[in-house]
Design a protein around this motif. Structure first.
Motif, PDB file in Angstrom:
ATOM      1  N   THR A  38       0.812  -1.209   0.000  1.00  0.00           N
ATOM      2  CA  THR A  38       0.000   0.000   0.000  1.00  0.00           C
ATOM      3  C   THR A  38       0.848   1.262   0.000  1.00  0.00           C
ATOM      4  N   GLY A  39       2.144   1.126   0.162  1.00  0.00           N
ATOM      5  CA  GLY A  39       3.026   2.285   0.133  1.00  0.00           C
ATOM      6  C   GLY A  39       3.481   2.606  -1.280  1.00  0.00           C
ATOM      7  N   LYS A  40       4.441   3.488  -1.371  1.00  0.00           N
ATOM      8  CA  LYS A  40       4.981   3.884  -2.665  1.00  0.00           C
ATOM      9  C   LYS A  40       5.795   2.743  -3.255  1.00  0.00           C
ATOM     10  N   PRO A  41       5.590   2.405  -4.527  1.00  0.00           N
ATOM     11  CA  PRO A  41       6.337   1.284  -5.112  1.00  0.00           C
ATOM     12  C   PRO A  41       7.825   1.594  -5.223  1.00  0.00           C
ATOM     13  N   ASP A  42       8.606   0.536  -5.165  1.00  0.00           N
ATOM     14  CA  ASP A  42      10.053   0.688  -5.307  1.00  0.00           C
ATOM     15  C   ASP A  42      10.408   1.051  -6.750  1.00  0.00           C
ATOM     16  N   PRO A  43      11.521   1.764  -6.961  1.00  0.00           N
ATOM     17  CA  PRO A  43      11.943   2.077  -8.333  1.00  0.00           C
ATOM     18  C   PRO A  43      12.190   0.800  -9.132  1.00  0.00           C
ATOM     19  N   GLY A  44      11.768   0.813 -10.382  1.00  0.00           N
ATOM     20  CA  GLY A  44      11.961  -0.358 -11.224  1.00  0.00           C
ATOM     21  C   GLY A  44      13.424  -0.566 -11.578  1.00  0.00           C
ATOM     22  N   PRO A  45      13.861  -1.824 -11.646  1.00  0.00           N
ATOM     23  CA  PRO A  45      15.279  -2.100 -11.927  1.00  0.00           C
ATOM     24  C   PRO A  45      15.699  -1.737 -13.340  1.00  0.00           C
ATOM     25  N   LEU A  46      14.747  -1.599 -14.269  1.00  0.00           N
ATOM     26  CA  LEU A  46      15.123  -1.290 -15.650  1.00  0.00           C
ATOM     27  C   LEU A  46      15.728   0.109 -15.774  1.00  0.00           C
ATOM     28  N   LEU A  47      15.498   0.961 -14.779  1.00  0.00           N
ATOM     29  CA  LEU A  47      16.057   2.313 -14.837  1.00  0.00           C
ATOM     30  C   LEU A  47      17.575   2.294 -14.764  1.00  0.00           C
ATOM     31  N   ASP A  48      18.126   1.245 -14.159  1.00  0.00           N
ATOM     32  CA  ASP A  48      19.575   1.163 -13.989  1.00  0.00           C
ATOM     33  C   ASP A  48      20.238   0.237 -15.001  1.00  0.00           C
ATOM     34  N   LEU A  49      19.479  -0.308 -15.942  1.00  0.00           N
ATOM     35  CA  LEU A  49      20.032  -1.246 -16.917  1.00  0.00           C
ATOM     36  C   LEU A  49      20.150  -0.578 -18.276  1.00  0.00           C
ATOM     37  N   ASN A  50      21.287  -0.770 -18.917  1.00  0.00           N
ATOM     38  CA  ASN A  50      21.502  -0.199 -20.248  1.00  0.00           C
ATOM     39  C   ASN A  50      20.878  -1.065 -21.332  1.00  0.00           C
ATOM     40  N   CYS A  51      20.947  -2.368 -21.151  1.00  0.00           N
ATOM     41  CA  CYS A  51      20.357  -3.287 -22.134  1.00  0.00           C
ATOM     42  C   CYS A  51      19.980  -4.573 -21.422  1.00  0.00           C
ATOM     43  N   ILE A  52      19.197  -5.398 -22.099  1.00  0.00           N
ATOM     44  CA  ILE A  52      18.691  -6.652 -21.527  1.00  0.00           C
ATOM     45  C   ILE A  52      18.754  -7.734 -22.587  1.00  0.00           C
ATOM     46  N   ASN A  53      18.999  -8.932 -22.122  1.00  0.00           N
ATOM     47  CA  ASN A  53      18.922 -10.102 -22.986  1.00  0.00           C
ATOM     48  C   ASN A  53      17.620 -10.817 -22.650  1.00  0.00           C
ATOM     49  N   LEU A  54      16.632 -10.718 -23.526  1.00  0.00           N
ATOM     50  CA  LEU A  54      15.311 -11.270 -23.249  1.00  0.00           C
ATOM     51  C   LEU A  54      15.306 -12.800 -23.239  1.00  0.00           C
ATOM     52  N   TRP A  55      16.380 -13.404 -23.669  1.00  0.00           N
ATOM     53  CA  TRP A  55      16.462 -14.863 -23.576  1.00  0.00           C
ATOM     54  C   TRP A  55      16.614 -15.303 -22.120  1.00  0.00           C
ATOM     55  N   ARG A  56      16.958 -14.379 -21.248  1.00  0.00           N
ATOM     56  CA  ARG A  56      17.092 -14.691 -19.828  1.00  0.00           C
ATOM     57  C   ARG A  56      15.868 -14.183 -19.068  1.00  0.00           C
ATOM     58  N   ALA A  57      15.776 -14.569 -17.796  1.00  0.00           N
ATOM     59  CA  ALA A  57      14.656 -14.129 -16.964  1.00  0.00           C
ATOM     60  C   ALA A  57      14.728 -12.625 -16.735  1.00  0.00           C
ATOM     61  N   ILE A  58      13.588 -11.991 -16.712  1.00  0.00           N
ATOM     62  CA  ILE A  58      13.522 -10.541 -16.536  1.00  0.00           C
ATOM     63  C   ILE A  58      12.720 -10.235 -15.272  1.00  0.00           C
ATOM     64  N   PRO A  59      12.993  -9.112 -14.614  1.00  0.00           N
ATOM     65  CA  PRO A  59      12.255  -8.765 -13.383  1.00  0.00           C
ATOM     66  C   PRO A  59      10.839  -8.299 -13.700  1.00  0.00           C
ATOM     67  N   MET A  60       9.864  -8.890 -12.981  1.00  0.00           N
ATOM     68  CA  MET A  60       8.464  -8.537 -13.190  1.00  0.00           C
ATOM     69  C   MET A  60       7.851  -7.810 -12.000  1.00  0.00           C
ATOM     70  N   GLY A  61       8.433  -7.976 -10.810  1.00  0.00           N
ATOM     71  CA  GLY A  61       7.882  -7.328  -9.631  1.00  0.00           C
ATOM     72  C   GLY A  61       8.500  -7.900  -8.377  1.00  0.00           C
ATOM     73  N   VAL A  62       7.855  -7.651  -7.233  1.00  0.00           N
ATOM     74  CA  VAL A  62       8.320  -8.154  -5.941  1.00  0.00           C
ATOM     75  C   VAL A  62       7.161  -8.875  -5.262  1.00  0.00           C
ATOM     76  N   ASN A  63       7.493  -9.927  -4.501  1.00  0.00           N
ATOM     77  CA  ASN A  63       6.463 -10.666  -3.784  1.00  0.00           C
ATOM     78  C   ASN A  63       6.325 -10.130  -2.365  1.00  0.00           C
ATOM     79  N   LEU A  64       5.543 -10.810  -1.545  1.00  0.00           N
ATOM     80  CA  LEU A  64       5.282 -10.343  -0.193  1.00  0.00           C
ATOM     81  C   LEU A  64       6.547 -10.255   0.641  1.00  0.00           C
ATOM     82  N   ARG A  65       7.519 -11.105   0.362  1.00  0.00           N
ATOM     83  CA  ARG A  65       8.755 -11.115   1.147  1.00  0.00           C
ATOM     84  C   ARG A  65       9.763 -10.085   0.666  1.00  0.00           C
ATOM     85  N   GLY A  66       9.359  -9.284  -0.314  1.00  0.00           N
ATOM     86  CA  GLY A  66      10.278  -8.286  -0.842  1.00  0.00           C
ATOM     87  C   GLY A  66      11.279  -8.857  -1.813  1.00  0.00           C
TER      88      GLY A  66
END
Length: 718
Positions: free
Chosen positions: A333-361
């Motif tokens: 219910t608080g402010k969402p954390d900054p997305g990790p893509l802001l700090d990434l220059n490029c991504i290899n979509l053949w690998r797993a990508i970050p989608m969010g955070v679960n209850l345990r953070g």
């Protein structure tokens, strides 16, 4: 529970276990990991210490701070409960009064009954004597009867004397016993009081008085009905602390287990390292199905005294085992954390990508290779933001082709248009059909031929590392129902047929399909397509049936009901990562408009440098400047010069004199002679012919020849 230091029988693993307990933490713990923090990379149970099965993070500064903060809240709430308790019969004042009253009754004892009995006997004997004396005192009685009545009078007198003796003895005994008990009770109060004053002074007297009051409170702790006050029966919502005794009461009140059954704790009730929740793993009584606990989520939350959104129950590693998590406050219910893509220059979509955070953070990462997805939920639940997690990651991989279709004709996909291979943001069924036909008739045959060329039935990351022609593609169809409502029956059936074929056959050929909808029923996403979409994300829904439509039949009844998600939990949904994965509450990363523009600007530069931008997205001159070549820069200046000289219809000039082009090159800092320009842009004899220019005829260059040179030299343009 304790563990011996020397095993009773030889154990080949004993030396290794003891060595591991004294050695530095390894990369992989040998025991069950209960918690993990940044301060303590690996937390192992303290098997031989005085805190068995307690995570090591508890003894770190962060752990102590976290527990101190929660302890402070619990202390404040405990004080408030104590204040409320004082106005009830369980209040300490009421207990002291009952204790003093019961002490007085003890001093009185039961001797009073004996005295009263003896007094009654005296009264009865005196009455008998008076009666016998009255009978004897009558004058007209024969002599023989007179003697008889006199004997009765004497007997009654003797009985009266005896009863009086017993009465006086009972009084003496009662006074003695009461005096002894009174002296004992007084000494219990007076002796500590006097000793305290004598040894410590006034402080000692206060302490002794408090001890006496405490003793009276203990004596009077039970009410007249025999009830006791149990603080451990308080609900979690009143304490923010989960206890072992509380668990059995919770599941009994929720009718999960019987009144005589208990749950078995496999781990202690532990506060998580981030201080946001309590966790415990337990086994239900033998024969109790796990589904019974999962479906009783509302009852368990009520027994805990928390909102149902604060409760999370997950199946353990076997049937009947439950992992319980109770959040101290409403999660997400608080402010969402900054997305990790802001700090990434490029991504290899053949690998797993970050989608969010679960209850345990913890970060939830997903591999989309050979996968397809369905995101659903009511308007405003955060579907577009969730879809952006995939689209922005795909945009940062310059090799990925994007096919984007928005049936609601919104502006969510507008920023992606410059890098999309094909797109429809107007909700036109014919345009969607055109995109699907292109993928089915062009993309899939090309990819199938590539797989066959590599001797495989599917495209893999290993092939992509060797062959630049092997790449992934993402197809997003947002609001299928809008397309279906705007199309006639023939177009709608053809779109459905092509989409089903693309989902079925494209997943092995590197085509990732994502469908997003507000109401995921048979009208919004055909059931034949919905059933083969593997990744599901159910945002807030209005009914359990809508939640089951996204996740699958029966998940809402099993405790995974997206209807329980609050409106304040925007961007939160029940996420199921592929076939067979257990659903978990996940909050997607959120990127605002400025962050989206920043990421897409980076993606644009990556694709421009890699030459993967779609035709028309970037001016040809800019594409040439991105190439590290002197001739490319010269050709870019030439194209800019043609664009700067417009004809009567506002279009770039089709022909310019060579002198104008040479002067433009000189102004741009590129010195090039007319002969060097002629060698770079090779013209035919007809193109070398003079043309009129400002009242004279001069030699020049047609724009078409410059474009041909660009195409032949650098493979750009049409």
């Amino acid at each position: 529970m304790s563990i011996e230091r020397t095993p009773a029988t030889p154990d080949p693993n004993w030396d290794r276990l003891v060595a591991d307990l004294t050695a530095a933490p390894a990369e992989k713990p040998v025991g069950p990991v209960l918690q993990k923090t940044a301060d303590v990379p690996v937390n192992r149970p303290d098997l031989l210490g005085d805190m068995p099965l307690t995570p090591e993070w508890v003894r770190t500064p962060a752990g102590w701070r976290t527990r101190a903060e929660v302890g402070k809240v619990n202390s404040v709430r405990a004080f408030r409960r104590w204040v409320r308790r004082q106005s009830t019969e369980h209040g300490h004042g009421a207990q002291v009064f009952r204790g003093m009253h019961r002490t007085f009754l003890w001093i009185q004892g039961t001797e009073g009954v004996q005295v009263a009995t003896a007094r009654r006997e005296v009264q009865q004997a005196q009455g008998d004597y008076k009666t016998a004396k009255g009978h004897h005192g009558r004058r007209l009685i024969p002599g023989k009867e007179k003697y008889k009545r006199r004997a009765e009078m004497d007997k009654a007198f003797a009985g009266s004397v005896t009863a009086m003796s017993r009465y006086k003895a009972a009084q003496r005994d009662a006074r003695t016993r009461r005096a002894a008990r009174g002296a004992l009770a007084a000494a219990a109060v007076a002796v500590p009081e006097g000793a305290g004053i004598y040894l410590i002074g006034g402080t000692g007297g206060v302490i002794a008085t408090g001890s006496a009051l405490l003793a009276f409170a203990l004596i009077g702790r039970r009410t007249a009905g025999g009830e006791l006050y149990h603080d451990h029966d308080v609900k979690f919502g009143d304490t923010l602390k989960l206890t072992d005794s509380m668990l059995n009461k919770i599941y009994r009140d929720a009718k999960v287990i019987g009144a005589d059954e208990v749950v078995e704790l496999l781990t202690p009730c532990t506060l998580t390292a981030d201080g946001k929740a309590w966790e415990v793993t337990l086994d239900l009584p033998s024969g109790t199905p796990l589904k019974k606990a999962l479906t009783a989520k509302t009852g368990v939350a009520s027994a805990l005294g928390v909102k149902v959104q604060q409760l999370h129950q997950a199946p353990g590693d076997r049937e009947g085992r439950l992992q319980l998590r109770v959040s101290l406050h409403l999660p997400f219910t608080g402010k969402p954390d900054p997305g990790p893509l802001l700090d990434l220059n490029c991504i290899n979509l053949w690998r797993a990508i970050p989608m969010g955070v679960n209850l345990r953070g913890q970060e939830v990462s997903t591999s989309w290779v050979e996968r397809s997805g369905l995101f659903g939920g009511e308007p405003g639940a955060g579907k577009s933001a969730a879809a952006n997690d995939l689209l922005l990651a795909a945009a940062l991989d310059p090799t990925v082709a994007l096919y984007l279709c928005d049936g609601k004709a919104g502006a969510d996909l507008t920023p992606f248009e410059p890098i999309a291979a094909m797109h429809d943001t107007d909700g036109e069924p014919e345009r969607l059909l055109e995109i699907l036909e292109h993928i089915w008739t062009v993309e899939i045959p090309r990819r199938r031929a590539l797989a066959k060329e590599h001797g495989s039935r599917k495209l893999t990351a290993a092939m992509a590392a060797k062959d630049p022609r092997v790449n992934l593609a993402v197809l997003l169809v947002d609001e299928w129902s809008s397309y279906g409502a705007a199309a006639d029956r023939r177009v709608r059936e053809e779109m459905e047929r092509l989409l089903r074929l693309i989902v079925q056959q494209g997943r092995a050929l590197g085509i990732i399909t994502l469908c997003a909808t507000q109401k995921p029923d048979a009208d919004s996403v055909p059931s034949g397509i919905r059933d083969i979409l593997s990744i599901r994300w159910a945002m807030r829904c209005l009914t359990p049936q809508a939640s089951d439509t996204i996740l699958g039949q029966g998940y809402a009844a099993a405790g995974h009901n997206a209807q329980d998600i609050l409106k304040s939990q925007r961007g939160v949904g029940i996420y199921m990562d592929g076939e067979g994965a257990e659903p978990e509450l996940t909050r997607g990363y959120y990127y605002d408009d400025d962050e989206v523009d920043l990421i897409l600007g980076r993606a644009f530069e990556l694709r421009a440098k890699a030459g993967t931008l779609p035709a028309g997205s970037v001016p040809l001159a800019d594409q040439l400047r991105a190439v590290d070549d002197d001739d490319a820069r010269v050709l870019a200046v030439l194209l800019d010069t043609f664009d700067a000289h417009l004809d009567g219809e506002g279009e770039p000039a089709e022909w310019l004199p060579g002198s104008v082009l040479v002067d433009a090159l000189a102004d741009a800092g590129t010195a090039l002679s007319a002969d060097s320009l002629g060698r770079l842009v090779v013209r035919t004899d007809d193109e070398k012919a003079k043309r009129p220019w400002l009242g004279s005829r001069v030699v020049g260059y047609p724009r078409s020849r410059v474009l041909i040179t660009v195409r032949d030299r650098f493979g750009m343009g049409e």
